[in-house]
Design an enzyme around this catalytic site. Structure first.
Site, PDB file in Angstrom:
ATOM      1  N   HIS A 206       0.793  -1.227   0.000  1.00 12.32           N
ATOM      2  CA  HIS A 206       0.000   0.000   0.000  1.00 12.32           C
ATOM      3  C   HIS A 206       0.826   1.278   0.000  1.00 12.32           C
ATOM      4  O   HIS A 206       0.278   2.362  -0.080  1.00 12.32           O
ATOM      5  CB  HIS A 206      -0.944   0.021   1.207  1.00 12.32           C
TER       6      HIS A 206
HETATM    7  C1  UD1 Z   1      -1.989   5.431   5.925  1.00 11.59           C
HETATM    8  C2  UD1 Z   1      -0.670   5.880   6.571  1.00 11.59           C
HETATM    9  C3  UD1 Z   1       0.365   4.767   6.438  1.00 11.59           C
HETATM   10  C4  UD1 Z   1      -0.167   3.468   6.974  1.00 11.59           C
HETATM   11  C5  UD1 Z   1      -1.476   3.137   6.262  1.00 11.59           C
HETATM   12  C6  UD1 Z   1      -2.090   1.839   6.750  1.00 11.59           C
HETATM   13  C7  UD1 Z   1      -0.154   8.284   6.461  1.00 11.59           C
HETATM   14  C8  UD1 Z   1       0.705   9.292   5.817  1.00 11.59           C
HETATM   15  N1  UD1 Z   1      -0.139   7.054   5.895  1.00 11.59           N
HETATM   16  O1  UD1 Z   1      -1.758   5.260   4.541  1.00 11.59           O
HETATM   17  O2  UD1 Z   1       1.527   5.127   7.173  1.00 11.59           O
HETATM   18  O3  UD1 Z   1       0.782   2.446   6.752  1.00 11.59           O
HETATM   19  O4  UD1 Z   1      -2.388   4.209   6.508  1.00 11.59           O
HETATM   20  O5  UD1 Z   1      -3.212   1.519   5.975  1.00 11.59           O
HETATM   21  O6  UD1 Z   1      -0.821   8.593   7.419  1.00 11.59           O
HETATM   22  N2  UD1 Z   1      -9.012   5.005   1.632  1.00 11.59           N
HETATM   23  C9  UD1 Z   1     -10.238   4.400   1.588  1.00 11.59           C
HETATM   24  N3  UD1 Z   1     -10.847   4.057   2.774  1.00 11.59           N
HETATM   25  C10 UD1 Z   1     -10.251   4.275   3.979  1.00 11.59           C
HETATM   26  C11 UD1 Z   1      -9.005   4.900   4.011  1.00 11.59           C
HETATM   27  C12 UD1 Z   1      -8.386   5.256   2.823  1.00 11.59           C
HETATM   28  O7  UD1 Z   1     -10.805   4.194   0.526  1.00 11.59           O
HETATM   29  O8  UD1 Z   1     -10.840   3.921   5.022  1.00 11.59           O
HETATM   30  C13 UD1 Z   1      -8.343   5.362   0.352  1.00 11.59           C
HETATM   31  C14 UD1 Z   1      -8.645   6.772  -0.101  1.00 11.59           C
HETATM   32  O9  UD1 Z   1      -8.643   6.771  -1.499  1.00 11.59           O
HETATM   33  C15 UD1 Z   1      -7.435   7.538   0.385  1.00 11.59           C
HETATM   34  C16 UD1 Z   1      -6.330   6.515   0.227  1.00 11.59           C
HETATM   35  O10 UD1 Z   1      -6.934   5.272   0.529  1.00 11.59           O
HETATM   36  O11 UD1 Z   1      -7.198   8.712  -0.331  1.00 11.59           O
HETATM   37  C17 UD1 Z   1      -5.156   6.742   1.138  1.00 11.59           C
HETATM   38  O12 UD1 Z   1      -5.576   6.859   2.496  1.00 11.59           O
HETATM   39  P1  UD1 Z   1      -4.658   7.650   3.554  1.00 11.59           P
HETATM   40  O13 UD1 Z   1      -5.253   7.598   4.892  1.00 11.59           O
HETATM   41  O14 UD1 Z   1      -4.318   8.996   2.998  1.00 11.59           O
HETATM   42  O15 UD1 Z   1      -3.285   6.849   3.537  1.00 11.59           O
HETATM   43  P2  UD1 Z   1      -2.952   5.284   3.505  1.00 11.59           P
HETATM   44  O16 UD1 Z   1      -2.385   4.979   2.163  1.00 11.59           O
HETATM   45  O17 UD1 Z   1      -4.084   4.452   3.999  1.00 11.59           O
END
Ligand code: UD1
Length: 376
Positions: A206
């Site tokens: 991820h």
């Molecule tokens: C975040 C953390 C990362 C951690 C990971 C675990 C930061 C900078 N990154 O990354 O360190 O290893 O979580 O999963 O804080 N999305 C969904 N549903 C959700 C959450 C996210 O669809 O419940 C999608 C959205 O398109 C979003 C993307 O995932 O824009 C990224 O989510 P985000 O929370 O920004 O970062 P992660 O890649 O999950």
């Protein structure tokens, strides 16, 4: 009564805060308030962890959701400032390195509230990784630096942290793992997926650097497909990765190869049942590098560096980068019976949360003044 606020936001936070919350309830007279920023909001990325880990429902849910790093962090900071002013905590406790962690750290220290960082001192030494920036900033602002291992202490001392702030408490995520393993292994996960113990691999991906670049993601999937030519590979797909796989039309890899099983993100217990009985794990997750070391399962880390070198020096982890050929060779070595064995590091004993509660107790009931004077 003294009040401690805990911040959770993203999936890797929940298994760290659950044991701390329990240990504080058992060992201290403190009132605890749990704040969920809402960084992760899908049921499978958040809600299921509360029930799996016995974490009480959040007292406050900010519902921040996704966005650019600046937007997400700024929205969290605005909401947290309001909530902290209302609750007036004596201590704010943050864990790990996600955006929720750094947002809470900045608001806490600007309001002159004492700040504790659990999992302090880890460094990948790569500022290209957003988590590294979150770690450096959070540690710099923290009054209490609670570390999982001695290499973390050394990093903090090298950066000039006062020794009195550093407390080696061990790895709190392993508290959750040890408390849950037996229960997890009772679940029918392997049966449902038609897998034999030690007869399959698990893959998770991820990191933006791995999944946002089509060339890197394509190469990683080709290496994982190679592994799937030797044994089933279960691949719980993070929402970010799912989006990229579908945008880049890479799903054909999965359709061609029935041994490569893409599934939805799993709950904590289901996933632990899967990892604890796997033959090999391929991942770019930080937490999974530690969990595999605690479980004694060989792990190949698909990144160029790790902030958790103890998992390589002492545990079952090997950092193999993102070159598909290198990953294939390393995976073949493990599958041919030459995986690392390793040992479980010091203080990864299931009692880190008790040590954390003790540090909080000493800090809030007496040593706070002394510590502040020492660091002035
Ligand atoms: C975040 C953390 C990362 C951690 C990971 C675990 C930061 C900078 N990154 O990354 O360190 O290893 O979580 O999963 O804080 N999305 C969904 N549903 C959700 C959450 C996210 O669809 O419940 C999608 C959205 O398109 C979003 C993307 O995932 O824009 C990224 O989510 P985000 O929370 O920004 O970062 P992660 O890649 O999950």
């Amino acid at each position: 009564m003294k009040k401690v606020i805990h911040i959770v936001g993203a999936r890797p936070n929940f298994m760290k805060v659950a044991p701390i919350h329990r240990a504080i309830a058992a060992r201290t007279p403190f009132q605890q308030v749990l704040i969920h920023t809402g960084q992760h909001y899908d049921v499978k990325m958040s809600d299921v962890f509360f029930s799996d880990l016995g974490l009480p429902a959040p007292d406050v849910h900010l519902g921040i959701g996704s966005g650019s790093h600046a937007q997400q962090t700024a929205r969290m900071m605005m909401e947290l400032e309001r909530v902290f002013q209302e609750h007036k905590p004596d201590l704010v406790s943050v864990v790990g390195d996600v955006n929720s962690t750094v947002a809470a750290a900045m608001v806490t220290s600007k309001l002159a509230i004492p700040l504790a960082h659990v999992e302090a001192g880890l460094r990948s030494h790569s500022r290209h990784q957003p988590e590294e920036i979150n770690r450096v900033v959070t540690d710099r602002l923290s009054d209490l630096l609670l570390t999982p291992s001695r290499d973390a202490d050394a990093n903090l001392l090298k950066e000039g942290a006062e020794p009195a702030r550093i407390h080696l408490v061990g790895n709190v995520m392993i508290d959750s793992l040890l408390a849950s393993k037996a229960k997890a292994e009772q679940l029918p996960v392997l049966r449902t997926l038609d897998l034999a113990p030690r007869g399959y691999a698990v893959c998770t991906l991820h990191r933006p650097s791995n999944v946002d670049d089509p060339k890197v993601l394509g190469g990683l999937l080709s290496a994982v497909s190679h592994v799937a030519s030797r044994l089933p590979v279960v691949f719980p797909v993070h929402p970010r990765t799912r989006k990229m796989i579908s945008e880049l039309r890479l799903s054909a890899d999965f359709e061609r190869n029935p041994n490569l099983r893409a599934v939805d993100p799993m709950g904590y217990l289901e996933f632990l049942a899967l990892t604890s009985q796997a033959r090999l794990i391929l991942t770019d997750s930080g937490g999974l590098q530690e969990e595999t070391t605690a479980l004694g399962v060989p792990c190949l880390t698909l990144r160029e560096q790790t902030e958790r070198p103890i998992t390589v020096d002492e545990g079952t982890n090997e950092v193999v980068g993102v070159d598909p050929e290198r990953i294939r060779l390393a995976a073949d070595r493990v599958l041919d019976g030459h995986g690392k064995t390793g040992r479980v590091p010091e203080f990864w004993d299931g009692r880190a949360s008790e040590r954390i509660a003790d540090v909080f107790l000493r800090f809030l009931e007496g040593e706070q003044g002394a510590l502040r004077v020492a660091s002035a």
